[in-house]
Design an enzyme around this catalytic site. Structure first.
Site, short mmCIF file in Angstrom:
data_model
loop_
_atom_site.label_atom_id
_atom_site.label_comp_id
_atom_site.label_asym_id
_atom_site.label_seq_id
_atom_site.Cartn_x
_atom_site.Cartn_y
_atom_site.Cartn_z
N ASN A 146 0.82 -1.22 0.00
CA ASN A 146 0.00 0.00 0.00
C ASN A 146 0.85 1.27 0.00
O ASN A 146 0.34 2.36 0.30
CB ASN A 146 -1.01 -0.01 1.16
CG ASN A 146 -0.34 -0.20 2.51
OD1 ASN A 146 0.88 -0.09 2.63
ND2 ASN A 146 -1.13 -0.48 3.53
N ARG A 284 3.20 7.38 11.26
CA ARG A 284 2.60 6.89 12.50
C ARG A 284 2.36 8.07 13.43
O ARG A 284 3.21 8.98 13.54
CB ARG A 284 3.50 5.87 13.21
CG ARG A 284 3.51 4.48 12.58
CD ARG A 284 2.14 3.80 12.61
NE ARG A 284 2.15 2.50 11.97
CZ ARG A 284 1.70 2.25 10.73
NH1 ARG A 284 1.17 3.21 9.99
NH2 ARG A 284 1.74 1.02 10.24
N GLN A 313 -4.77 3.71 18.34
CA GLN A 313 -5.88 3.54 17.40
C GLN A 313 -6.78 2.41 17.87
O GLN A 313 -6.25 1.35 18.18
CB GLN A 313 -5.35 3.27 15.99
CG GLN A 313 -4.68 4.49 15.40
CD GLN A 313 -4.20 4.33 13.97
OE1 GLN A 313 -3.62 5.23 13.41
NE2 GLN A 313 -4.41 3.19 13.36
N HIS A 332 -7.54 6.03 10.03
CA HIS A 332 -6.39 5.41 9.35
C HIS A 332 -6.88 4.66 8.10
O HIS A 332 -7.22 3.48 8.15
CB HIS A 332 -5.69 4.46 10.31
CG HIS A 332 -4.35 4.02 9.84
ND1 HIS A 332 -3.42 3.45 10.67
CD2 HIS A 332 -3.77 4.05 8.63
CE1 HIS A 332 -2.32 3.15 9.98
NE2 HIS A 332 -2.52 3.50 8.74
P1 NAD Z 1 10.28 1.75 3.47
O1 NAD Z 1 10.88 0.72 4.37
O2 NAD Z 1 10.35 1.57 2.00
O3 NAD Z 1 10.87 3.19 3.82
C1 NAD Z 1 11.19 3.59 5.10
C2 NAD Z 1 12.34 4.57 5.01
O4 NAD Z 1 12.52 5.17 6.30
C3 NAD Z 1 13.67 3.93 4.63
O5 NAD Z 1 14.21 4.58 3.51
C4 NAD Z 1 14.53 4.13 5.88
O6 NAD Z 1 15.90 4.32 5.58
C5 NAD Z 1 13.90 5.39 6.47
N1 NAD Z 1 14.20 5.57 7.90
C6 NAD Z 1 14.02 4.69 8.91
N2 NAD Z 1 14.41 5.22 10.07
C7 NAD Z 1 14.82 6.46 9.81
C8 NAD Z 1 15.33 7.51 10.62
N3 NAD Z 1 15.49 7.35 11.94
N4 NAD Z 1 15.66 8.67 10.02
C9 NAD Z 1 15.51 8.82 8.68
N5 NAD Z 1 15.03 7.87 7.86
C10 NAD Z 1 14.68 6.71 8.43
O7 NAD Z 1 8.74 1.83 3.93
P2 NAD Z 1 7.51 2.57 3.21
O8 NAD Z 1 6.72 1.59 2.40
O9 NAD Z 1 7.98 3.83 2.58
O10 NAD Z 1 6.62 2.89 4.51
C11 NAD Z 1 7.14 3.77 5.51
C12 NAD Z 1 6.22 3.81 6.71
O11 NAD Z 1 4.97 4.40 6.34
C13 NAD Z 1 5.82 2.44 7.29
O12 NAD Z 1 6.80 1.92 8.13
C14 NAD Z 1 4.56 2.78 8.04
O13 NAD Z 1 4.84 3.26 9.33
C15 NAD Z 1 3.96 3.92 7.20
N6 NAD Z 1 2.81 3.44 6.40
C16 NAD Z 1 1.58 3.97 6.65
C17 NAD Z 1 0.48 3.52 5.96
C18 NAD Z 1 -0.89 4.12 6.17
O14 NAD Z 1 -1.89 3.50 5.83
N7 NAD Z 1 -1.00 5.33 6.70
C19 NAD Z 1 0.62 2.48 5.02
C20 NAD Z 1 1.89 2.00 4.75
C21 NAD Z 1 2.99 2.46 5.46
#
Ligand code: NAD
Length: 398
Positions: A146, A284, A313, A332
């Protein structure tokens, strides 16, 4: 085996008898070429509601045909809830970030048979990852399922906040027409500086989608993007989040929640942002300090805040983000469109098939494996736990 699946409630008026669209587009691959989930079978119609209790992620036939027991419930928070009762002899727990079953250390320790926690979606912070490592419970999620759904929501929110759509829409709904009222906070995004905290799957997609709006793009991440991508999108990389937020008109948060990012946007960091900036957080809720966000909207340090993630949540009915000024919050939802549900239902089944047949689960789906962060967990998370305070979810009253 016993599979406990915690899903959100059905629609109040029951399951839909028909849908707005007859189907959903068929995608070939994700944008980076990764293949979509490849389960050996499927027992649902893509485009149907699968993420609620009656939808059962389309898993019942598959699991029961193989002799397993599936228990599905939405009752997940208060002491004595159904999920806690069923957890004690469960082998696998499936939960979605939209309606997270907070798998705290205490809950994990009540379930001696537990082998795996599957996130039907992305973001496994509702599982105490440290406890999972300590107890050798594997944690997996459906990477990429997603990410694009969320990036579309972020674009919608950036435009809505900057143009002040929410206030304009409420004027019309109230029967009004005062254009001066409707435009006194309305701007174009063209020429603005837009920055993302993290440029993983979602963050990079947001950068790509904003590029045609003729804006200046910035990012901060623990992993730097390839130079070719930086050049293609004319990106400014920042060594620190402070450096980035100081120059951006719009900031979007796209890192996972883990101990390094919990409470990152507190009063101190928000005060380092450009005055009047807009903040969009679909990552989050706990990455932002609840009170500091509300205070910044009241003082004008922030001009708008939007997103779909809260902590906990469901958000308690009196959560301050429901009533603060100039917000564009939704429940959400961004990652659980009907389109996304088909992908994460397929992905959950793919994971279960691998698990039952002793085949390796895709490395990219792994968060914790054999007591260690692994796969995407090793890339995007840090050790520790961020589930503290989740019991407050029991305060929400339907
Ligand atoms: P991803 O793993 O592709 O990307 C996460 C990125 O965060 C990576 O590039 C990583 O290097 C970076 N990162 C981690 N810790 C960090 C820090 N301390 N400082 C800087 N950068 C940091 O994941 P994604 O698919 O892009 O998803 C990211 C997040 O989005 C998920 O973990 C989730 O919490 C959230 N998400 C929310 C929904 C929603 O419905 N609202 C859906 C999917 C994901």
């Amino acid at each position: 085996m016993k599979i406990l699946c915690v899903l959100y409630d059905d629609p109040k008026d029951g399951m839909p008898s028909k849908y707005a669209l007859d189907g959903i587009p068929k995608l070939e691959t994700y944008p980076d070429g990764m293949t979509l989930p490849t389960p050996k079978g499927r027992d649902f119609n893509p485009g149907d509601l699968l993420g609620c209790v009656s939808g059962e992620l389309g898993l019942r036939k598959f699991l029961e045909d193989r002799g397993h027991t599936l228990v599905v419930t939405s009752d997940k928070d208060a002491d004595g809830c159904e999920a806690d009762k069923e957890l004690v002899d469960a082998d696998v727990v499936i939960s979605q970030p939209f309606w997270p079953y907070y798998l705290t250390r205490k809950r994990m320790e009540s379930a001696p048979n537990l082998k795996m926690a599957i996130t039907a979606g992305i973001g496994s912070d509702h599982v105490d990852l440290q406890a999972a490592m300590d107890h050798k419970v594997d944690v997996v999620e459906v990477t990429y399922c997603n990410s694009i759904s969320v990036s579309e929501h972020i674009i919608m929110m950036i435009l809505s906040l900057v143009r002040d759509y929410h206030n304009q829409h409420s004027i019309v709904k109230a029967g009004g027409w005062n254009i001066a009222d409707a435009v006194q906070r309305s701007y174009d995004v063209e020429g603005m500086h837009i920055g993302t905290v993290a440029a993983g799957r979602i963050g990079l997609s947001v950068l790509r989608k904003m590029n045609p709006f003729d804006v200046h793009l910035h990012y901060f991440d623990r992993h730097r993007l390839p130079e070719s991508v930086e050049q293609e999108l004319n990106l400014t990389f920042h060594e620190s989040v402070e450096s980035m937020v100081a120059v951006c008109d719009v900031v979007t948060i796209n890192c996972p929640l883990h101990p390094e990012t919990e409470n990152l946007f507190d009063e101190t960091l928000i005060n380092k942002m450009k005055k009047g900036a807009y903040l969009v957080n679909t990552a989050r809720g706990k990455i932002c300090n609840k009170e500091a966000i509300a205070d910044a909207l009241k003082s004008g340090q922030l001009s708008g805040y939007a997103g779909d993630v809260w902590f906990p949540q469901p958000a308690p009915n009196d959560h301050v983000w429901r009533t603060m000024p100039n917000h564009g919050m939704t429940p959400h939802t961004s990652g659980t469109t009907l389109s996304a549900q088909a992908r994460y239902a397929d992905g959950t089944r793919e994971i279960l098939e691998c698990f039952f047949d002793n085949e390796p689960i895709r490395n990219k789906y792994l968060i914790v494996k054999d007591g260690e962060l692994a796969g995407m967990g090793a890339h995007s998370y840090s050790k520790g736990s961020v589930t503290e305070g989740s019991e407050e979810a029991a305060e929400y009253k339907k």
